[in-house]
Design a protein around this motif. Structure first.
Motif, PDB file in Angstrom:
ATOM      1  N   PRO A  61       0.657  -1.238   0.071  1.00 60.82           N
ATOM      2  CA  PRO A  61       0.096  -0.203   0.049  1.00 60.82           C
ATOM      3  C   PRO A  61       0.768   1.210   0.195  1.00 60.82           C
ATOM      4  N   ALA A  62       0.365   2.200  -0.443  1.00 55.87           N
ATOM      5  CA  ALA A  62       1.190   3.498  -0.790  1.00 55.87           C
ATOM      6  C   ALA A  62       1.299   4.420   0.484  1.00 55.87           C
ATOM      7  N   ASP A  63       0.472   4.061   1.360  1.00 53.42           N
ATOM      8  CA  ASP A  63       0.486   5.034   2.777  1.00 53.42           C
ATOM      9  C   ASP A  63       0.312   4.171   4.056  1.00 53.42           C
ATOM     10  N   GLU A  64       0.517   2.800   3.826  1.00 55.60           N
ATOM     11  CA  GLU A  64       0.605   2.041   4.998  1.00 55.60           C
ATOM     12  C   GLU A  64       1.895   1.302   5.296  1.00 55.60           C
ATOM     13  N   CYS A  65       2.458   1.106   6.342  1.00 54.81           N
ATOM     14  CA  CYS A  65       3.551   0.132   6.796  1.00 54.81           C
ATOM     15  C   CYS A  65       3.250  -1.387   6.287  1.00 54.81           C
ATOM     16  N   ARG A  66       4.290  -2.003   6.062  1.00 52.96           N
ATOM     17  CA  ARG A  66       4.323  -3.402   5.749  1.00 52.96           C
ATOM     18  C   ARG A  66       5.594  -4.004   5.873  1.00 52.96           C
ATOM     19  N   TYR A  67       5.628  -5.290   6.286  1.00 50.80           N
ATOM     20  CA  TYR A  67       6.970  -6.346   6.139  1.00 50.80           C
ATOM     21  C   TYR A  67       6.550  -6.932   4.872  1.00 50.80           C
ATOM     22  N   ALA A  68       7.727  -7.385   4.026  1.00 46.32           N
ATOM     23  CA  ALA A  68       7.506  -8.210   3.041  1.00 46.32           C
ATOM     24  C   ALA A  68       9.032  -9.178   2.730  1.00 46.32           C
ATOM     25  N   VAL A  69       8.528 -10.287   2.264  1.00 48.31           N
ATOM     26  CA  VAL A  69       9.837 -10.987   1.903  1.00 48.31           C
ATOM     27  C   VAL A  69       9.624 -11.439   0.404  1.00 48.31           C
ATOM     28  N   TYR A  70      10.671 -11.178  -0.306  1.00 42.65           N
ATOM     29  CA  TYR A  70      10.668 -11.588  -1.944  1.00 42.65           C
ATOM     30  C   TYR A  70      11.878 -12.433  -2.225  1.00 42.65           C
ATOM     31  N   ASP A  71      11.245 -13.512  -3.002  1.00 44.92           N
ATOM     32  CA  ASP A  71      12.416 -14.442  -3.302  1.00 44.92           C
ATOM     33  C   ASP A  71      12.826 -13.891  -4.800  1.00 44.92           C
ATOM     34  N   PHE A  72      14.234 -13.449  -4.885  1.00 43.55           N
ATOM     35  CA  PHE A  72      14.661 -12.983  -6.140  1.00 43.55           C
ATOM     36  C   PHE A  72      15.649 -13.714  -6.651  1.00 43.55           C
ATOM     37  N   ASP A  73      15.254 -14.126  -7.913  1.00 45.54           N
ATOM     38  CA  ASP A  73      16.301 -14.963  -8.919  1.00 45.54           C
ATOM     39  C   ASP A  73      17.231 -13.894  -9.616  1.00 45.54           C
ATOM     40  N   TYR A  74      18.519 -14.352  -9.729  1.00 44.07           N
ATOM     41  CA  TYR A  74      19.320 -13.774 -10.570  1.00 44.07           C
ATOM     42  C   TYR A  74      20.199 -14.914 -11.436  1.00 44.07           C
ATOM     43  N   VAL A  75      20.997 -14.169 -12.192  1.00 42.39           N
ATOM     44  CA  VAL A  75      21.988 -15.044 -12.841  1.00 42.39           C
ATOM     45  C   VAL A  75      23.517 -14.310 -12.717  1.00 42.39           C
ATOM     46  N   LYS A  96       1.253   6.755   8.924  1.00 43.50           N
ATOM     47  CA  LYS A  96       0.930   7.584  10.271  1.00 43.50           C
ATOM     48  C   LYS A  96       2.018   7.199  11.157  1.00 43.50           C
ATOM     49  N   VAL A  97       2.261   8.271  11.774  1.00 45.49           N
ATOM     50  CA  VAL A  97       3.685   8.129  12.553  1.00 45.49           C
ATOM     51  C   VAL A  97       3.443   6.823  13.622  1.00 45.49           C
ATOM     52  N   ARG A  98       2.589   6.631  14.258  1.00 49.44           N
ATOM     53  CA  ARG A  98       2.054   5.497  15.274  1.00 49.44           C
ATOM     54  C   ARG A  98       2.322   4.308  14.473  1.00 49.44           C
ATOM     55  N   SER A  99       1.925   4.192  13.355  1.00 53.35           N
ATOM     56  CA  SER A  99       2.154   2.919  12.634  1.00 53.35           C
ATOM     57  C   SER A  99       3.708   2.643  12.394  1.00 53.35           C
ATOM     58  N   LYS A 100       4.377   3.874  11.824  1.00 51.20           N
ATOM     59  CA  LYS A 100       5.959   3.657  11.709  1.00 51.20           C
ATOM     60  C   LYS A 100       6.732   3.181  12.904  1.00 51.20           C
ATOM     61  N   MET A 101       6.238   3.626  14.020  1.00 56.28           N
ATOM     62  CA  MET A 101       6.608   3.351  15.277  1.00 56.28           C
ATOM     63  C   MET A 101       6.528   1.786  15.602  1.00 56.28           C
ATOM     64  N   ILE A 102       5.251   1.437  15.331  1.00 60.50           N
ATOM     65  CA  ILE A 102       4.773   0.089  15.783  1.00 60.50           C
ATOM     66  C   ILE A 102       5.847  -1.088  14.797  1.00 60.50           C
ATOM     67  N   TYR A 103       5.904  -0.742  13.645  1.00 60.87           N
ATOM     68  CA  TYR A 103       6.713  -1.412  12.842  1.00 60.87           C
ATOM     69  C   TYR A 103       8.037  -1.415  12.860  1.00 60.87           C
ATOM     70  N   ALA A 104       8.636  -0.239  13.111  1.00 64.83           N
ATOM     71  CA  ALA A 104       9.961  -0.104  13.634  1.00 64.83           C
ATOM     72  C   ALA A 104      10.401  -0.950  15.022  1.00 64.83           C
ATOM     73  N   SER A 105       9.588  -0.966  15.770  1.00 64.38           N
ATOM     74  CA  SER A 105       9.877  -1.539  17.100  1.00 64.38           C
ATOM     75  C   SER A 105       9.702  -3.074  17.091  1.00 64.38           C
ATOM     76  N   SER A 106       8.771  -3.462  15.924  1.00 67.08           N
ATOM     77  CA  SER A 106       8.590  -5.074  16.164  1.00 67.08           C
ATOM     78  C   SER A 106       9.548  -5.687  15.071  1.00 67.08           C
ATOM     79  N   LYS A 107      10.203  -4.848  14.051  1.00 63.78           N
ATOM     80  CA  LYS A 107      10.838  -5.393  12.947  1.00 63.78           C
ATOM     81  C   LYS A 107      11.685  -6.306  13.427  1.00 63.78           C
ATOM     82  N   ASP A 108      12.771  -6.090  14.341  1.00 58.75           N
ATOM     83  CA  ASP A 108      13.906  -7.089  14.541  1.00 58.75           C
ATOM     84  C   ASP A 108      13.427  -8.456  15.207  1.00 58.75           C
ATOM     85  N   ARG A 109      12.366  -8.499  16.129  1.00 62.05           N
ATOM     86  CA  ARG A 109      11.807  -9.515  16.669  1.00 62.05           C
ATOM     87  C   ARG A 109      11.113 -10.435  15.556  1.00 62.05           C
ATOM     88  N   PHE A 110      10.411  -9.657  14.530  1.00 60.84           N
ATOM     89  CA  PHE A 110       9.669 -10.504  13.503  1.00 60.84           C
ATOM     90  C   PHE A 110      10.635 -11.085  12.504  1.00 60.84           C
TER      91      PHE A 110
END
Length: 139
Positions: A61-75, A96-110
């Protein structure tokens, strides 16, 4: 469910889908969302193996935080097929600032719950996670 330091639990499906991506290559990407009411990280969307990088970036989403994992193939320059699992912490400037803070504080553990991540990116707009950026970080 594993409990995160920030109080966010990690739903078991998050780890199961990641293992399927890593071991069986069942998915091209996984987008994770923090469900604030349940205080847990959940799987929001998975991409089929044939999905492109454009399909992946369009699913963030353009205006919401997310975590994502992408399987990147290359040669490689030696003409070897390789793959890297990229973790992206998507935190657009317009979220939103609150959303950024929640995602930032949960990232390493996730991220610790997902064993096998090879590259990590932090992106605040699409140019910071373009295919050229992914390629240069993966190789």
């Amino acid at each position: 469910m594993a409990n995160a330091a920030s109080g966010m639990a990690v739903h078991d499906e998050c780890k199961l889908k990641f293992l399927e991506l890593k071991a069986k290559r069942t998915y091209r990407f996984i987008v994770y969302k923090i469900e604030e009411k349940q205080k847990q990280v959940i799987v929001e969307k998975v991409g089929e193996p044939a999905d492109s990088y454009e399909d992946f970036s369009a699913s963030l989403p353009a205006d919401e935080c997310r975590y994502a994992v992408y399987d990147f193939d290359y040669v490689t320059e030696e003409n070897c097929q390789k793959s890297r699992i990229i973790f992206i912490a998507w935190s657009p400037d317009t979220s939103k600032v609150r959303s950024k803070m929640i995602y930032a504080s949960s990232k390493d553990r996730f991220k610790r719950e997902l064993d096998g991540i090879q590259v990590e990116l932090q992106a605040t707009d699409p140019t910071e996670m373009g295919l050229d950026v992914i390629r240069s970080r993966a190789t």
